[in-house]
Design a protein around this motif. Structure first.
Motif: not given
Lengths: 99, 99, 99, 99, 99
Positions: B40-41, C1-2, B38, B28, B6-7
């Protein structure tokens, strides 16, 4: 489906209720020459796969639940692989690995 | 499922009504050696994951709505990870991270 | 989601009837550092996103049709993003972009 | 759908019951110039494809089962390819391969 | 959806019955700058797209069949593109291509 090798386990206690009782394995995918790729997946296992075994991973396997909800599982072990044969050559044989 | 860290958070007020009340985290992905990728979502979270925790991300988790509509959510946190073990070696332990 | 940035529009008059009235945007995806990636998608928009805005793209958003047919839409704008915060640092703020 | 070449077979005896009787082929994908890519897939075959034949692979083919369960199959051979024609040039012809 | 250019055709006579009567095109995807990528897809076409035309490809288009079975089709042409406009610049115009 993809071919993968069982590498380890993932444990999560604080999770969605629909994941209760699901055994989670960490598998790494195998390339077309039989080598382990860095790409991994956390998968559910109901077949009973063991460490280092080659397994068949499916993203279509959906275990329907009583309340008609879908289990939040992306991928599952659907079979333990006995042999992979490419152009009449044996790429993998479970028997050879474990003798 | 994939393992992710979790970022941060994403906030959107002008959105589809079916997203109302959904908490959106930016995670990420973690590679097979435990490094942050790198890639992510943006995911929904109903488990209560905190910043820097390792979580299990599923693309199959569909929260059905009253009106039988699907929530427009691609991926969800389905569990907070306690441990990841690869070839009998501990790759991650939540306890160690937070002691 | 992006996360993606609205870059333009796509117009098609000769199309499947189920696409009638669907507004098609061309969006480019944003990487984890806030940079625009070359990867794009043509998406449907029912939120009213404007050029250069950051939006949330979902591949799960399915707009059900009267005749129980699925609209042939792969991805949709499901929200206009106000803020993206990573490790307590503001990566994007709509207010700052447009002041 | 993707174009692939049949390269071999995969055998699994310890598997989900819903996979019983499903013939599993190992296929490798073909690029736009007709070359074999390293990327492979284990697919179900109900068309009767033979070694080295070019086939059409679909990820949408779902064989519904009596008990309304989905077979855990990601991809299937949906057709044996006769010809592939690109810009009026013949990229592949089954007849030429086997004469 | 993705933007692609029609490059050719694929013919298969020995195939699943549900594919009968489906016209199969070979399309190559277009990148964000309007260049043809090596990545291709074999798609169904019910819109009547011609060689070299730019089309919109959807992976969500499912043509339901009488017997409630899904056609084994991964992707379809859902529209013939008239114009693609990026940052108020015309990236593609069908009229210009064919005048």
């Amino acid at each position: 489906m993809q071919i993968a090798k069982v590498r380890g386990t993932v444990v999560s206690t604080q999770k969605l209720q629909s994941l209760t009782g699901v055994k989670l394995l960490m598998v790494q995918f195998i390339d077309e020459a039989g080598q382990v790729l860095p790409r991994y997946e956390v998968v559910a296992d109901s077949v009973g796969a063991g460490l280092d075994e080659w397994v068949l991973i499916s993203r279509r396997a959906i275990a329907p639940q009583p309340e008609n909800d879908l289990r939040p599982i992306d991928a599952m072990v659907v079979g333990i692989i006995d042999t992979v044969t490419v152009e009449n050559r044996r790429l993998y044989s479970k028997k050879d690995e474990y003798r």
